[in-house]
Design a protein around this motif. Structure first.
Motif, short mmCIF file in Angstrom:
data_model
loop_
_atom_site.label_atom_id
_atom_site.label_comp_id
_atom_site.label_asym_id
_atom_site.label_seq_id
_atom_site.Cartn_x
_atom_site.Cartn_y
_atom_site.Cartn_z
N UNK A 10 -6.47 -3.88 -4.61
CA UNK A 10 -6.17 -2.65 -3.88
C UNK A 10 -6.62 -2.73 -2.43
N UNK A 11 -7.82 -3.26 -2.23
CA UNK A 11 -8.39 -3.39 -0.89
C UNK A 11 -7.59 -4.38 -0.05
N UNK A 12 -7.22 -5.50 -0.66
CA UNK A 12 -6.48 -6.54 0.08
C UNK A 12 -5.10 -6.04 0.49
N UNK A 13 -4.45 -5.32 -0.40
CA UNK A 13 -3.12 -4.77 -0.07
C UNK A 13 -3.23 -3.76 1.07
N UNK A 14 -4.24 -2.88 1.02
CA UNK A 14 -4.41 -1.89 2.08
C UNK A 14 -4.75 -2.57 3.40
N UNK A 15 -5.68 -3.52 3.39
CA UNK A 15 -6.09 -4.18 4.63
C UNK A 15 -4.92 -4.94 5.25
N UNK A 16 -4.15 -5.63 4.44
CA UNK A 16 -3.01 -6.37 4.98
C UNK A 16 -1.99 -5.42 5.62
N UNK A 17 -1.83 -4.23 5.04
CA UNK A 17 -0.92 -3.24 5.59
C UNK A 17 -1.43 -2.73 6.94
N UNK A 18 -2.72 -2.45 7.04
CA UNK A 18 -3.31 -1.95 8.28
C UNK A 18 -3.22 -2.98 9.40
N UNK A 19 -3.51 -4.23 9.07
CA UNK A 19 -3.47 -5.29 10.08
C UNK A 19 -2.05 -5.48 10.61
#
Length: 605
Positions: free
Chosen positions: A527-536
């Motif tokens: 969940x964290x990796x998907x969110x972070x990749x989206x923000x970046x």
């Protein structure tokens, strides 16, 4: 001091170049419904087809009128229909107006029409009863989406389609067979690697650059396929009076044309009883309903799964009884190009859909090498109709654009970074969208387990969430280098969310869409990796990949500057590891005990 002077010197240059595309932007008028006017110096003149407008152009849209604009540079088409007066820029911000991303093929098609190689649409109505039908009658986007490059529908198309339905109904009478279900594939329960916490920033080791070798273990996303379309264009039917059925889909009010001629009764849940109704459906009475359904799919940007659920809500609004509603849903699903089968069990009718994804947790039936799933149920023994329909296509569970659901904001949630005290943001998400995502089947495409994260990782964040969260973040990111910006995003995702295992919270492994991580109280590594990749990707415009280890998901960033740290090299480009579950870690640090020999990469859009 030097840094501040440099910033003040570069800021006007930066703003100048930022303004160039704004003032150079032009929109071409490609469709007008009603009397839309251009406003200048307190005078109004009627808008014309092929006219060029700038973002600052002011237009006036009367009630039940609309204008469609082509943005050639951005490959987009805007539909503005909110009544009122304002600049093009402000009109586009209104939630009721729509934007559609265009394929290269379609963009070439509409550009040719703009240059005079095809007719554009300009319609004016004075009859209020006719104006209410404007969406279905005059919607150029509807014809463009599913008729596209075929010539205008004629009587022979109706005859061909009616004959196809009658032949299908005849085949239905003798095409039923007893089937037993294949056992459901259990939803994944992955033994997750626990998070690692670095207690103090002083404990950080020296970051060295070490490659993570993953050649041959890279998931490249497939090109999105166009959604199914009818086997043949469905001609608009003129009606003396218009009747609508209204329904709600995840809090979003919708309506389609549905008249008394379309009401039927399934008096006998038998092979012949179902075939008899299908023969009656061969008339053109349902044409406008089918066209309106496809228009809703386009306007609200519904994925195949969302579209199927929308047809379910519509059918239940038309028929209160289970069997008639199921038959209508199956008919509409089939006539708009999808592969479906009807089945009977204990005097109840069921609809099965074929998917090119393997769906977990639900039994399925194998027919002609396709896997069929019962919609809304899990029946182990059925009598299934094997009849096929021309040009039918499987349902896809990829989501290529966010669904445009009515906004229902959740309570504000405060999320703060531990390392950067000023990184404290409030965010609210759309509860309608959260409910929709909760319905999404747990699945993989083909037999590749990494696709389950790729589906979630590529869905855009809803525009309302961006408008609330992104300006707060951009203010804090202004003036930072790429590495400094990612460091802050990384620590925010590492520390603002509470870690918990999926099997504890859900009982099985469940990957979140980005908005779900912003909504639910707990989030794990995926969940964290998907969110972070989206923000970046959204905030910094940098390319990202997800990195999958057995039991763990991290991500990596393609920087435009030299950054030290562990990296993945793909297609000659270096992606630096950023692990949102290695709490307190900096950019370039891989969580301890990760076996890089087993690592796999998922390229994201």
């Amino acid at each position: 001091m030097y840094t501040e002077m440099k910033r003040l010197f570069l800021l006007p240059i930066f703003l100048f170049y930022m303004m160039i595309p704004v003032f150079g932007q032009q929109y071409t008028v490609i469709s007008i419904t009603g009397k839309v006017t251009a406003v200048k110096d307190d005078s109004n003149r009627e808008l014309k087809l092929r006219e060029k407008l700038s973002p600052q152009s002011v237009i006036n849209i009367p009630y039940n009128s609309k204008v469609e604009l082509l943005d050639e540079r951005g490959s987009k088409k805007y539909t503005l229909k909110t009544p009122g007066q304002g600049s093009i820029t402000n009109m586009m911000k209104d939630r009721n107006n729509a934007v559609m991303k265009l394929t290269g093929q379609y963009l070439s098609y509409i550009k040719a029409r703009v240059k005079g190689n095809g007719e554009l649409t300009s319609r004016r109505y004075s009859d209020p009863a006719t104006v209410t039908r404007e969406v279905a009658v005059a919607s150029q986007s509807f014809d463009e989406q599913y008729i596209a490059f075929q010539r205008e529908a004629t009587q022979k198309y109706d005859q061909f389609r009616q004959q196809a339905i009658r032949e299908y109904a005849d085949f239905m009478r003798n095409a039923w067979k007893e089937f037993g279900a294949e056992p459901p594939r259990p939803k994944p329960v992955i033994e997750e690697v626990p998070p690692v916490v670095i207690p103090k920033i002083d404990d950080l080791p020296v970051i060295k650059s070490e490659p993570i070798k993953i050649e041959g273990r890279v998931l490249t996303l497939p090109m999105p396929k166009p959604q199914p379309i009818p086997a043949n264009p469905i001609k608009e039917q003129l009606e003396d009076s218009v009747e609508y059925v209204e329904f709600t889909f995840y809090g979003t009010p919708m309506q389609v044309r549905f008249n008394g001629k379309e009401v039927f009764s399934l008096t006998s849940v038998t092979e012949d009883g179902v075939a008899d109704v299908f023969e009656k459906l061969a008339s053109s009475d349902f044409n406008n309903t089918i066209r309106d359904c496809l228009e809703l799919r386009i306007h609200y940007q519904l994925s195949d799964w969302a579209y199927l659920q929308m047809l379910d809500a519509l059918s239940k609004a038309c028929f209160q009884t289970h069997n008639e509603a199921t038959l209508l849903m199956g008919y509409l699903f089939q006539q708009t190009g999808y592969m479906m089968r009807l089945a009977i069990s204990n005097d109840k009718l069921y609809m099965l859909y074929a998917s090119n994804h393997i769906i977990y947790g639900q039994s399925y039936y194998i027919l002609d090498n396709n896997e069929y799933y019962v919609y809304g149920g899990d029946i182990n023994q059925i009598k299934l109709c094997e009849a096929k329909y021309p040009n039918e296509q499987q349902l896809s569970l990829w989501i290529n654009q966010e669904p445009m659901l009515a906004d229902s904001p959740t309570d504000l949630r405060s999320l703060q970074s531990r390392r950067y005290n000023d990184w404290d943001f409030e965010v609210s998400v759309n509860k309608n969208l959260i409910d929709f995502y909760a319905s999404y089947p747990s699945s993989i495409d083909g037999d590749n387990i990494m696709t389950r994260w790729a589906v979630n990782g590529n869905v855009p964040i809803q525009e309302e969430v961006k408008q609330m969260l992104y300006p707060q973040m951009k203010e804090k990111l202004f003036g930072l280098s790429e590495q400094e910006a990612v460091e802050r995003l990384l620590n925010w995702v590492q520390t603002a969310f509470i870690y918990e295992y999926d099997d504890v919270v859900w009982g099985y492994d469940r990957a979140f869409f980005a908005e779900e991580t912003l909504f639910y109280p707990y989030a794990d590594c995926e969940d964290r990796s998907i969110l972070l990749s989206r923000l970046v990707r959204d905030l910094l415009g940098l390319k990202t990949v997800l990195i999958y280890y057995p039991g763990h998901l991290a991500m990596a960033v393609r920087f435009n500057m030299d950054v030290s740290g562990d990296y993945v090299e793909l297609n000659g480009e270096r992606y630096i590891v950023c692990d949102p579950t290695y709490i307190g870690a900096r950019v370039g640090m891989t969580m301890p005990d990760m076996d890089n020999k087993t690592a796999k990469a998922i390229l994201l859009k």
